[in-house]
Design a protein around this motif. Structure first.
Motif, PDB file in Angstrom:
ATOM      1  N   GLU A  47       0.842  -1.214   0.000  1.00 37.99           N
ATOM      2  CA  GLU A  47       0.000   0.000   0.000  1.00 37.99           C
ATOM      3  C   GLU A  47       0.872   1.257   0.000  1.00 37.99           C
ATOM      4  OE1 GLU A  47      -3.319   2.522   0.338  1.00 37.99           O
ATOM      5  OE2 GLU A  47      -3.110   0.451  -0.349  1.00 37.99           O
ATOM      6  N   LEU A  54       1.163   4.511  -2.638  1.00 38.95           N
ATOM      7  CA  LEU A  54       1.061   5.921  -2.239  1.00 38.95           C
ATOM      8  C   LEU A  54       2.320   6.707  -2.631  1.00 38.95           C
ATOM      9  CD1 LEU A  54      -0.594   5.475   1.264  1.00 38.95           C
ATOM     10  CD2 LEU A  54      -1.592   6.631  -0.718  1.00 38.95           C
ATOM     11  N   ARG A 104       2.255   7.413  -6.156  1.00 38.09           N
ATOM     12  CA  ARG A 104       1.272   8.456  -6.447  1.00 38.09           C
ATOM     13  C   ARG A 104       1.826   9.859  -6.168  1.00 38.09           C
ATOM     14  NH1 ARG A 104      -4.366   8.244  -3.279  1.00 38.09           N
ATOM     15  NH2 ARG A 104      -4.835  10.451  -3.376  1.00 38.09           N
ATOM     16  N   ALA A 113       2.135  11.127   1.991  1.00 32.50           N
ATOM     17  CA  ALA A 113       1.895   9.686   1.807  1.00 32.50           C
ATOM     18  C   ALA A 113       1.735   8.991   3.161  1.00 32.50           C
ATOM     19  CB  ALA A 113       3.055   9.064   1.019  1.00 32.50           C
ATOM     20  N   LEU A 159      -1.700   9.687   4.367  1.00 30.12           N
ATOM     21  CA  LEU A 159      -2.713   9.002   3.548  1.00 30.12           C
ATOM     22  C   LEU A 159      -2.758   7.502   3.831  1.00 30.12           C
ATOM     23  CD1 LEU A 159      -2.268  10.717   0.054  1.00 30.12           C
ATOM     24  CD2 LEU A 159      -4.154  11.019   1.676  1.00 30.12           C
ATOM     25  N   ALA A 160      -1.630   6.951   4.283  1.00 28.47           N
ATOM     26  CA  ALA A 160      -1.561   5.514   4.527  1.00 28.47           C
ATOM     27  C   ALA A 160      -2.567   5.065   5.585  1.00 28.47           C
ATOM     28  CB  ALA A 160      -0.146   5.123   4.952  1.00 28.47           C
ATOM     29  N   GLN A 168      -5.554   6.060   5.615  1.00 28.02           N
ATOM     30  CA  GLN A 168      -6.862   6.228   4.979  1.00 28.02           C
ATOM     31  C   GLN A 168      -7.759   7.160   5.807  1.00 28.02           C
ATOM     32  OE1 GLN A 168      -7.745   2.040   4.660  1.00 28.02           O
ATOM     33  NE2 GLN A 168      -6.874   1.967   2.599  1.00 28.02           N
TER      34      GLN A 168
END
Lengths: 260, 214
Positions: free
Chosen positions: A134, A138, A141, A166, A169-170, A172
Motif C-alpha cells: 500500500e 502511495l 502516487r 503519503a 494518507l496511509a 486512509q
C-alpha cells in the motif's frame, strides 16, 4: 426518561453532513486570545482553505481539530463524534485524521517506506507486506517511489513533504489537515507539493488547508476562510473572496499578499 | 612480569569476575536507565517525580557508601545475597542514574514535531516513545553512554572494598604475598586501560553504525 435530552437525533442530523464542526471554540495562550468564538463546518469532500495574516490563529485552529492543541471552551466534532480527552479514544480519532506539518516531521531514523508503514502496522495492525505494498502505491502516487529506501535527510524538502503526505494518507484518513505545508519549502519545490494536494482535492478528500498559497486556494478550494485576530472574519467561494472581499481587513490582507 | 605469569590463573579468574560484573551491570543499567528516562519524560507527575528522585539520589551518594550500605544493611533487613550479586545490583542501580541522565539529554534532541507527528498518526504515548523517541535518543547519546560504561567498568574495582574478589582485590592479595607493587599494579592498570579502550572503540563503532543522517 423525561430528563433525557430531547434532541440527540436532531443533533446527529445536524452534524451528519459535517465531517468537521467547530462551535464557539475559544482558546487562550496565556493572556493572548488566539481563537475567539470560532464556528466552522466542513462537509465531507469539501476543501476549505484558511488564510490570514501571521498570528491570526489559523495554525492553532488547524491543530485543535486533532487536539494537538486543547481548547478552553466550545465543541469540536469529527465525523459526528466529539473529540475525546487524551487516551485510547483520542488516538483512534487521530488515526482517522491525517495531518501534514510545515516542518514535515518525518521520523529521522526510519526510511521513507518505514515512515509510511509505521502507523498502519502499529495502529491498524496491518501485515507488514500489505502495508508496504500500500505504501509503495502511495509513494508512487506522490512521485517518490524511487526514494522508498532513503532516509528523510537524503530527500529534498519537497520530496520530504510528499513523503509526509503519503504517510498521512496511509491511514486512509477521513479528513486531511494541512498546516502551512509549503511554508518551509524553497520556491521551486512548492509546486510539486501543491500538485499532490490538488490531486487529492480532485479525488474528493475532505481537506482543511492553512496556507499562504493564494494560487492553490483559487485552484482547489471550495471555500476560503479568512481569519484575523482569532476570528473568522469572512468566508466565501474563492472567486467571490478574491475578486470581491467584503471586509476592509480582507481587502487589506489581499492587497498585501497579492501585490508582489 | 614473572609474578603476573605465576599467578595467571588466579588473575584471569579475577579478571573474569570484573568483566562479568561490568557486562551484567552494564546491560542492566542500560535497561533500567532507559526505563527511568521513560518515567522522567512521561506525563504522569508521580512517575516524573519518582524518576527525578531516583537519579538525584544515586548521583549524589558515593558508590562506595552504597556498596557498604548494601553489603551490611541488606542482610540486617533480612535479604542475604552473595557478595558478587549484591555488588552487581548496586552497580546497576547506581549507573542506571547516569544512563538515565544521558538518555534524557538524547530525548531533548528529538524534535517535538516528530512526537506530534506520531501522536497525530494515532500512536499511543508508549508507542511514540518506544518507536520514535527512544530509538533516536539512544542514537544521539552513544558516546556519553560509552563513557558511562567505561566508568562502570572502572567502578567495579570498588567492589574490592566490600570483599568481592575481582581484579583489584586479587592483585592486592598477590601483592601482599610477593610485595612487588610496581609490576603488579602496573599490570592491573594496563588491563583496566585495555577494557576502557575496548569499550571506547566499540562505542565509536556503534556510533558510526547507528548515526542518524540529518
Amino acid at each position: 426518561m423525561a430528563e433525557h435530552p430531547a434532541h440527540p437525533a436532531q443533533d446527529r442530523a445536524a452534524t451528519s453532513a459535517a465531517m468537521v464542526s467547530l462551535r464557539s471554540v475559544d482558546k487562550h495562550f496565556g493572556s493572548l486570545h488566539v481563537l475567539r468564538g470560532i464556528d466552522l463546518e466542513v462537509r465531507a469532500s469539501e476543501v476549505v482553505v484558511v488564510v490570514g495574516p501571521s498570528g491570526s490563529g489559523k495554525s492553532t485552529l488547524c491543530r485543535t481539530i486533532n487536539r494537538l492543541e486543547t481548547i478552553d471552551s466550545g465543541e469540536i466534532r469529527v465525523d459526528g463524534a466529539a473529540l475525546p480527552v487524551e487516551g485510547a479514544g483520542l488516538a483512534r480519532l487521530r488515526a482517522d485524521v491525517g495531518m501534514v506539518f510545515q516542518s514535515f516531521n518525518l521520523f529521522a531514523h526510519r526510511t521513507v517506506l518505514d515512515n509510511v508503514t509505521l502507523a498502519p502496522i502499529q495502529v491498524r495492525k496491518a501485515k507488514r507486506r500489505d502495508a508496504e505494498a500500500e505504501a509503495m502505491v502511495l509513494l508512487d502516487r506522490v512521485g517518490i517511489a524511487d526514494k522508498a529506501h532513503h532516509l528523510p535527510a537524503q530527500l529534498s524538502g519537497g520530496q520530504q513533504q510528499r513523503a509526509a503526505i503519503a504517510r498521512a494518507l496511509a491511514m486512509q484518513p477521513k479528513v486531511m489537515l494541512f498546516d502551512e505545508p509549503t511554508s518551509a519549502l524553497d520556491p521551486e519545490m512548492v509546486g510539486e507539493v501543491l500538485d499532490v494536494m490538488v490531486g487529492l482535492a480532485a479525488e474528493g478528500m475532505t481537506m482543511i488547508v492553512v496556507t499562504h498559497e493564494m494560487g492553490f486556494a483559487r485552484r482547489a478550494a471550495d471555500r476560503v476562510v479568512f481569519m484575523d485576530e482569532g476570528r473568522i472574519v469572512e468566508q466565501n467561494t474563492p472567486a467571490a473572496f478574491f475578486d470581491a472581499p467584503q471586509t476592509d481587513r480582507a481587502r487589506a490582507f489581499l492587497a498585501s499578499v497579492l501585490t508582489h | 612480569m614473572d609474578i603476573l605469569i605465576e599467578n595467571l590463573e588466579l588473575l584471569l579468574q579475577a579478571l573474569g569476575t570484573t568483566l562479568m560484573m561490568a557486562v551484567v551491570a552494564g546491560i542492566g543499567s542500560l535497561i533500567l536507565g532507559v526505563l527511568v528516562t521513560v518515567a522522567r519524560v512521561s506525563p504522569i507527575p508521580v512517575l516524573r517525580a519518582a524518576a527525578f528522585c531516583y537519579t538525584q539520589f544515586f548521583i549524589n551518594v558515593p558508590l562506595l557508601a552504597l556498596l557498604i550500605l548494601a553489603v551490611f544493611a541488606l542482610p540486617d533487613a533480612g535479604l542475604l545475597l552473595p557478595l558478587t550479586p549484591t555488588a552487581i545490583i548496586v552497580l546497576t542501580v547506581y549507573e542506571a542514574a547516569y544512563v538515565a541522565e544521558a538518555v534524557r539529554s538524547g530525548v531533548n534532541t528529538v524534535g517535538v514535531g516528530q512526537i506530534e507527528a506520531s501522536r497525530a498518526l494515532g500512536l499511543s504515548l508508549g508507542q511514540s516513545l518506544r518507536l520514535v523517541v527512544i530509538p533516536q535518543a539512544l542514537r544521539a547519546v552513544v558516546q556519553p553512554l560509552g563513557n558511562v560504561m567505561i566508568a562502570l567498568a572502572m567502578n567495579t574495582a570498588l567492589a574490592a572494598a566490600v570483599g568481592v574478589v575481582e581484579l583489584t582485590s586479587r592483585v592486592n592479595k598477590v601483592n601482599l604475598v610477593h610485595a612487588q607493587p610496581i609490576e603488579i599494579f602496573t599490570g592491573a592498570g594496563l588491563v583496566y586501560m585495555a577494557i576502557a579502550l575496548a569499550i571506547g572503540l566499540a562505542t565509536g563503532w556503534v556510533e558510526r553504525k547507528v548515526a542518524i543522517v540529518r
